[in-house]
Design a protein around this motif. Sequence first.
Motif, PDB file in Angstrom:
ATOM      1  N   ALA A 165       0.839  -1.203   0.000  1.00 47.33           N
ATOM      2  CA  ALA A 165       0.000   0.000   0.000  1.00 47.33           C
ATOM      3  C   ALA A 165       0.873   1.253   0.000  1.00 47.33           C
ATOM      4  CB  ALA A 165      -0.943  -0.001   1.199  1.00 47.33           C
ATOM      5  N   VAL A 196      -1.457   4.140  -1.845  1.00 49.65           N
ATOM      6  CA  VAL A 196      -2.898   3.945  -1.709  1.00 49.65           C
ATOM      7  C   VAL A 196      -3.192   3.516  -0.271  1.00 49.65           C
ATOM      8  CG1 VAL A 196      -3.238   3.317  -4.143  1.00 49.65           C
ATOM      9  CG2 VAL A 196      -2.866   1.513  -2.432  1.00 49.65           C
ATOM     10  N   ARG A 197      -4.442   3.539   0.088  1.00 47.65           N
ATOM     11  CA  ARG A 197      -4.839   3.064   1.416  1.00 47.65           C
ATOM     12  C   ARG A 197      -4.788   1.533   1.433  1.00 47.65           C
ATOM     13  NH1 ARG A 197      -9.109   7.287   0.813  1.00 47.65           N
ATOM     14  NH2 ARG A 197      -8.329   9.048   2.018  1.00 47.65           N
ATOM     15  N   THR A 214      -7.536  -0.437  -0.303  1.00 46.02           N
ATOM     16  CA  THR A 214      -7.443  -0.399  -1.769  1.00 46.02           C
ATOM     17  C   THR A 214      -6.463  -1.453  -2.255  1.00 46.02           C
ATOM     18  OG1 THR A 214      -7.972   1.956  -1.777  1.00 46.02           O
ATOM     19  CG2 THR A 214      -6.910   1.067  -3.759  1.00 46.02           C
ATOM     20  N   LYS A 220      -7.993  -4.961  -1.800  1.00 45.63           N
ATOM     21  CA  LYS A 220      -9.014  -5.264  -2.812  1.00 45.63           C
ATOM     22  C   LYS A 220      -8.355  -5.663  -4.134  1.00 45.63           C
ATOM     23  CE  LYS A 220     -13.132  -3.073  -4.799  1.00 45.63           C
ATOM     24  NZ  LYS A 220     -13.942  -1.848  -4.799  1.00 45.63           N
ATOM     25  N   THR A 221      -7.324  -4.919  -4.528  1.00 41.94           N
ATOM     26  CA  THR A 221      -6.623  -5.230  -5.778  1.00 41.94           C
ATOM     27  C   THR A 221      -5.920  -6.578  -5.671  1.00 41.94           C
ATOM     28  OG1 THR A 221      -6.324  -2.880  -6.216  1.00 41.94           O
ATOM     29  CG2 THR A 221      -4.919  -4.397  -7.447  1.00 41.94           C
TER      30      THR A 221
END
Length: 175
Positions: free
Chosen positions: A60, A65-66, A69, A72-73
């Motif tokens: 991250a 990104v958080r 995020t 999820k990816t």
Amino acid sequence: MDKDIIHPGVKSVGWALVQASRLHRSRTGDKLSELGLFAGQEQVLQALASSGPMTMGDLAAILRVRPPTASKTVSRLSSLKLVERHTEPGDARVVRVKLTKEGKRKAAAIDAIWDEVEAELLAGFDNKDRKRLRKLLRKAAKNLAGITGADQTGFEAEDDLEDLGNEEPELAATA
């Protein structure tokens, strides 16, 4: 579009940056779709290919990104069998992510796509202009990171320390 209609931000550096960024993402996204990927997913594969297995927190951070995020990816890439998640021996709270063999293959294909789109983006730029543009964009990003409280590290690169007159190899032009 009517030639007389001009966006009011056309003289703004920010406006030009947003336009170039949108078009770059669109072009890259078109190429990635041929690999069954979406824009943004390639950055996870590139980070893992370059740095090796890492924690979700480190991933991250490198992607800026958080953590949700990144998670999820990674979940989507895991379902595609491109990455694997493993808990750290002795501390199941720590999850490390690594590329699968197929993920490594896709990462190599992504490198070729990035090289191609980079050549298209910078067509007509000489090496000095390319180097200067990279340096200026990193400086602008660092400025905004400082103002927003984001991590300011990682924006410097080797060419920031070199003289702009040093030549680097030309990117191969693709048709």
